[in-house]
Design a protein around this motif. Structure first.
Motif, PDB file in Angstrom:
ATOM      1  N   GLU A  44     -11.262   8.113   7.583  1.00 39.08           N
ATOM      2  CA  GLU A  44     -10.786   6.902   8.256  1.00 39.08           C
ATOM      3  C   GLU A  44     -11.858   5.816   8.283  1.00 39.08           C
ATOM      4  N   SER A  45     -11.427   4.593   8.121  1.00 38.55           N
ATOM      5  CA  SER A  45     -12.302   3.439   8.349  1.00 38.55           C
ATOM      6  C   SER A  45     -11.421   2.192   8.364  1.00 38.55           C
ATOM      7  N   PHE A  46     -12.033   1.032   8.514  1.00 41.35           N
ATOM      8  CA  PHE A  46     -11.280  -0.203   8.320  1.00 41.35           C
ATOM      9  C   PHE A  46     -10.924  -0.321   6.832  1.00 41.35           C
ATOM     10  N   THR A  47      -9.834  -1.009   6.533  1.00 38.88           N
ATOM     11  CA  THR A  47      -9.353  -1.059   5.143  1.00 38.88           C
ATOM     12  C   THR A  47     -10.414  -1.466   4.108  1.00 38.88           C
ATOM     13  N   PRO A  48     -11.233  -2.507   4.337  1.00 43.40           N
ATOM     14  CA  PRO A  48     -12.184  -2.869   3.267  1.00 43.40           C
ATOM     15  C   PRO A  48     -13.192  -1.752   2.983  1.00 43.40           C
ATOM     16  N   PHE A  49     -13.577  -1.021   4.039  1.00 44.63           N
ATOM     17  CA  PHE A  49     -14.600   0.015   3.868  1.00 44.63           C
ATOM     18  C   PHE A  49     -13.979   1.326   3.384  1.00 44.63           C
ATOM     19  N   ALA A  50     -12.674   1.460   3.595  1.00 47.30           N
ATOM     20  CA  ALA A  50     -11.969   2.658   3.116  1.00 47.30           C
ATOM     21  C   ALA A  50     -11.495   2.492   1.670  1.00 47.30           C
ATOM     22  N   THR A  51     -11.742   1.297   1.105  1.00 49.34           N
ATOM     23  CA  THR A  51     -11.254   1.071  -0.271  1.00 49.34           C
ATOM     24  C   THR A  51     -12.331   0.447  -1.156  1.00 49.34           C
ATOM     25  N   ARG A  52     -12.558  -0.874  -0.996  1.00 53.23           N
ATOM     26  CA  ARG A  52     -13.477  -1.526  -1.943  1.00 53.23           C
ATOM     27  C   ARG A  52     -14.892  -0.983  -1.811  1.00 53.23           C
ATOM     28  N   ARG A  53     -15.295  -0.620  -0.588  1.00 51.42           N
ATOM     29  CA  ARG A  53     -16.643  -0.084  -0.376  1.00 51.42           C
ATOM     30  C   ARG A  53     -16.816   1.265  -1.075  1.00 51.42           C
ATOM     31  N   ILE A  54     -15.756   2.050  -1.163  1.00 51.27           N
ATOM     32  CA  ILE A  54     -15.865   3.409  -1.695  1.00 51.27           C
ATOM     33  C   ILE A  54     -14.971   3.595  -2.917  1.00 51.27           C
ATOM     34  N   CYS A  55     -14.799   2.486  -3.629  1.00 55.36           N
ATOM     35  CA  CYS A  55     -13.904   2.517  -4.791  1.00 55.36           C
ATOM     36  C   CYS A  55     -14.298   3.625  -5.775  1.00 55.36           C
ATOM     37  N   ASP A  56     -15.576   3.744  -6.086  1.00 59.05           N
ATOM     38  CA  ASP A  56     -16.006   4.737  -7.074  1.00 59.05           C
ATOM     39  C   ASP A  56     -15.870   6.157  -6.538  1.00 59.05           C
ATOM     40  N   THR A  62     -15.121 -10.866   6.497  1.00 61.56           N
ATOM     41  CA  THR A  62     -15.818  -9.702   5.938  1.00 61.56           C
ATOM     42  C   THR A  62     -15.010  -8.422   6.086  1.00 61.56           C
ATOM     43  N   HIS A  63     -14.178  -8.386   7.134  1.00 61.15           N
ATOM     44  CA  HIS A  63     -13.424  -7.170   7.447  1.00 61.15           C
ATOM     45  C   HIS A  63     -11.950  -7.290   7.070  1.00 61.15           C
ATOM     46  N   MET A  64     -11.601  -8.404   6.461  1.00 56.59           N
ATOM     47  CA  MET A  64     -10.192  -8.709   6.222  1.00 56.59           C
ATOM     48  C   MET A  64      -9.863  -8.390   4.773  1.00 56.59           C
ATOM     49  N   SER A  65      -9.325  -7.199   4.526  1.00 53.75           N
ATOM     50  CA  SER A  65      -9.076  -6.787   3.148  1.00 53.75           C
ATOM     51  C   SER A  65      -7.816  -7.443   2.627  1.00 53.75           C
ATOM     52  N   MET A  66      -7.983  -8.275   1.641  1.00 58.31           N
ATOM     53  CA  MET A  66      -6.819  -8.859   0.968  1.00 58.31           C
ATOM     54  C   MET A  66      -6.618  -8.173  -0.379  1.00 58.31           C
ATOM     55  N   GLU A  67      -7.536  -7.290  -0.743  1.00 62.61           N
ATOM     56  CA  GLU A  67      -7.547  -6.746  -2.096  1.00 62.61           C
ATOM     57  C   GLU A  67      -7.464  -5.227  -2.141  1.00 62.61           C
ATOM     58  N   ASP A  68      -7.358  -4.573  -0.971  1.00 66.11           N
ATOM     59  CA  ASP A  68      -7.460  -3.110  -0.948  1.00 66.11           C
ATOM     60  C   ASP A  68      -6.379  -2.419  -1.765  1.00 66.11           C
ATOM     61  N   ILE A  69      -5.148  -2.926  -1.699  1.00 69.17           N
ATOM     62  CA  ILE A  69      -4.077  -2.291  -2.483  1.00 69.17           C
ATOM     63  C   ILE A  69      -4.372  -2.454  -3.970  1.00 69.17           C
ATOM     64  N   GLY A  70      -4.836  -3.638  -4.352  1.00 66.22           N
ATOM     65  CA  GLY A  70      -5.167  -3.885  -5.754  1.00 66.22           C
ATOM     66  C   GLY A  70      -6.262  -2.964  -6.251  1.00 66.22           C
ATOM     67  N   VAL A  71      -7.285  -2.778  -5.420  1.00 69.54           N
ATOM     68  CA  VAL A  71      -8.402  -1.904  -5.796  1.00 69.54           C
ATOM     69  C   VAL A  71      -7.905  -0.481  -6.019  1.00 69.54           C
ATOM     70  N   VAL A  72      -7.145   0.021  -5.049  1.00 70.08           N
ATOM     71  CA  VAL A  72      -6.727   1.422  -5.132  1.00 70.08           C
ATOM     72  C   VAL A  72      -5.621   1.616  -6.161  1.00 70.08           C
ATOM     73  N   ARG A  73      -4.777   0.593  -6.311  1.00 64.46           N
ATOM     74  CA  ARG A  73      -3.636   0.713  -7.223  1.00 64.46           C
ATOM     75  C   ARG A  73      -4.079   0.889  -8.677  1.00 64.46           C
ATOM     76  N   SER A  74      -5.279   0.392  -8.990  1.00 68.18           N
ATOM     77  CA  SER A  74      -5.751   0.504 -10.372  1.00 68.18           C
ATOM     78  C   SER A  74      -6.478   1.821 -10.629  1.00 68.18           C
ATOM     79  N   ILE A  75      -6.551   2.689  -9.605  1.00 65.95           N
ATOM     80  CA  ILE A  75      -7.154   4.006  -9.797  1.00 65.95           C
ATOM     81  C   ILE A  75      -6.030   5.018 -10.033  1.00 65.95           C
ATOM     82  N   PRO A  76      -6.036   5.713 -11.147  1.00 65.34           N
ATOM     83  CA  PRO A  76      -4.954   6.663 -11.407  1.00 65.34           C
ATOM     84  C   PRO A  76      -4.879   7.757 -10.337  1.00 65.34           C
TER      85      PRO A  76
END
Lengths: 307, 275
Positions: free
Chosen positions: A72-84, A114-128
């Motif tokens: 669990e985390s806020f959306t930006p840190f649960a996605t773009r921060r840990i994309c890899d 800084t905490h407002m994820s507008m891109e989290d779905i896009g980041v995760v959606r491109s990961i198979p």
């Protein structure tokens, strides 16, 4: 009830029933509503501190040992921060980790850009391999939680954590991979995800009085998107509008456009127009980003006129 | 010591040269530097069964420097996890032996690694899992020295110490070289022993990480620290490219290098002491 309270109740039940269900935090257990569960489940809850990448990979390690971790985390840190880490430790390695991001998009409010994820779905959606699910109300969330817990594989849940207006009533039957048609219509389909769903239904009711018959479909699972429902509804109405609390680039709009790429149907978008967030309360942010109920109504009329 | 570890190390080194030589390119330097560790773990110290690779409660090895996959594969093949002939499929399309370790492709590999830093965190998760299961396993995890520039390694270090994971034994392949130059010049990680001690780990400094007796003694000492409430880091001072003179002399150039079959054959003769 707040969404996070319902979410925490579900997790507590899972942990009670199965000692292999574990929850990992990155110093945001309070925000996620799970802090008080630490005393009750000392062998199943672990706070990794402000180290989201470590949290994600530790969860993958626990999964490889037969555990069922939720992180669990806020959306930006649960996605773009840990994309890899989502890509490699979790999905590429086929690990069974549930990733929960709270405060999606403008609901981050006073935490600002800084905490407002507008891109989290896009980041995760491109990961198979990662399922993306965004519940709209407590009923849907409670119906979905056991399904997510039993599903083997990575899921990203985008969780609005405060109280949401009701969309679903008693007798709601949830299918993780089927979109929910909330209102049938013949002039326009609005595909909506997340926090604007109630408003879209209300707008559709108002437009009906003006003679515009709008179909409303809640796309709770953005990946894999329910192509069958999306295509059938779009063919029926001949015009589409997507409404989302996310960048138009990479989110629901992109997913719907991909599903409809071979259909000759206009697809209009209402969402965050490829910009960063800013600080403010939700009413201000909806004004600033053109996401008010009035904006939805105007966009619906324009989208219907596009066919 | 029941096994002739020196002979085993030669076999593993030769098989590394054979499979990378057959392909013509590979991560030779960082494979050759860790051979003594692999021989000690897989032949002496790990509770494993090649006939039952998923045995419950087995010890596990996570090669966080995933590019050393060929060294692990050569060890697994020698240990009987799969036929040695399979080594010649390294990095060929459709192989079960990819450049970087993959738990879903290779029998005997317990963690997918390659994006540096992540495997070490995964190993911490595995060690936590073993503690929760109370199965008595020891989790071994190897990081590279260049890899230790990743912040995630130190996030994992903090968490492992904080959670008192004394069933976790880490190793650093401290060969002092990385792709672009020496580790000291690129972004120095020294003083490494002090760093791990400061992060709350027991530290064992092995002066010659390519001396199999020293490595064996260090692993046994590390295992004896179970009950200390602290994870243990074994610093292996190694030579990148160990065992083949011209590869050692390439220095930082031996990280990922071209090699002909003739060069590989000559290297094997050198390793066997036939030149």
């Amino acid at each position: 009830m707040e969404m996070r309270a319902a979410y925490a109740e579900c997790l507590a039940k899972f942990m009670e029933e199965d000692r292999h269900v574990v929850v990992l935090d990155a110093d945001l257990a309070k925000a996620s509503g799970t802090r008080k569960l630490y005393e009750r489940f000392p062998e199943q809850m672990f706070d990794c501190g402000v180290a989201e990448q470590d949290m994600a990979s530790i969860a993958a390690g626990l999964s490889s040992y037969g555990f069922k971790p939720w992180i669990e985390s806020f959306t930006p840190f649960a996605t773009r921060r840990i994309c890899d880490q989502i890509a490699i430790s979790i999905s590429y390695a086929k690990q069974n980790v549930k990733i929960v991001g709270t405060d999606p998009g403008i609901s981050a409010e006073l935490n600002g850009g800084t905490h407002m994820s507008m891109e989290d779905i896009g980041v995760v959606r491109s990961i198979p391999g990662v399922v993306i699910f965004e519940p709209v109300d407590e009923t849907q969330l409670r119906a979905a939680m056991p399904v997510l817990n039993d599903y083997y594989g990575p899921v990203y849940m985008r969780l609005f954590r405060k109280v949401t207006p009701d969309v679903f009533g008693e007798g709601y039957r949830f299918d993780l991979f089927k979109a929910d048609t909330l209102r049938e219509g013949k002039d326009l389909t609005i595909f909506v995800s997340g926090m604007f769903t109630r408003d879209v239904i209300d707008v559709a009711d108002e437009l009906a009085a003006e003679g515009l018959d709008v179909e409303v479909v809640n796309v709770h699972t953005i990946k894999p998107i329910d192509r069958e429902t999306v295509i059938a509804s779009a063919r029926k109405t001949g015009a589409v509008l997507t409404v989302e609390n996310h960048n138009i680039v990479g989110g629901l709009h992109s997913a719907v456009c991909e599903a409809l790429a071979l259909e000759r149907i206009p697809v209009s978008a209402l969402g965050v127009a490829d910009r960063f967030g800013e600080v403010g309360k939700i009413p201000y942010l909806r004004e600033a980003m053109g996401l008010t109920k009035e904006d939805i109504r105007a966009a619906a009329k324009k989208a219907a006129a596009a066919k | 010591m029941n096994n002739d570890l020196r002979a085993i190390c030669k076999d593993i080194r030769c098989d590394i040269m054979t499979c990378i030589g057959h392909l013509g390119v590979g991560h030779i330097g960082g494979c050759l530097s860790i051979v003594e560790l692999l021989a000690v773990l897989y032949y002496e110290e790990m509770n494993i069964d090649p006939a039952n690779p998923k045995m419950e409660g087995r010890d596990r090895f996570v090669c966080s420097k995933g590019h050393a996959g060929p060294a692990v594969y050569a060890t697994l093949a020698n240990r009987g996890y799969f036929p040695k002939s399979e080594l010649l499929t390294l990095n060929r399309g459709g192989t079960h032996l990819p450049s970087h370790c993959d738990m879903n492709l290779t029998t005997g590999i317990d963690m997918t690694t390659g994006s540096l830093g992540q495997g070490f965190s995964c190993a911490v998760g595995v060690a936590l899992g073993s503690k929760l299961e109370k199965d008595g396993a020891t989790i071994f995890a190897l990081v590279g020295d260049g890899e230790s520039q990743e912040g995630q390694v130190w996030e994992a270090a903090m968490f492992a110490a904080s959670k008192k994971l004394d069933n976790l034994v880490g190793f650093t392949d401290y060969n002092k070289l990385q792709i672009d130059d020496t580790v000291a010049k690129v972004n120095d990680i020294a003083p490494l022993c002090d760093k791990w001690a400061a992060f709350g780990w027991n530290v064992i400094d092995v002066v010659d990480g390519n001396d199999v007796d020293e490595v064996l003694a260090a692993v046994r000492k590390a295992k004896s620290f179970r009950g200390s409430g602290k994870p243990t880091m074994v610093i292996l001072n190694t030579v990148k490219g160990k065992g083949v003179k011209w590869i050692e002399e390439l220095g930082a150039g031996n990280h990922n290098t071209n090699i002909s079959e003739e060069q590989a054959e000559a290297a094997i003769r050198e390793i066997r002491g036939e030149d």
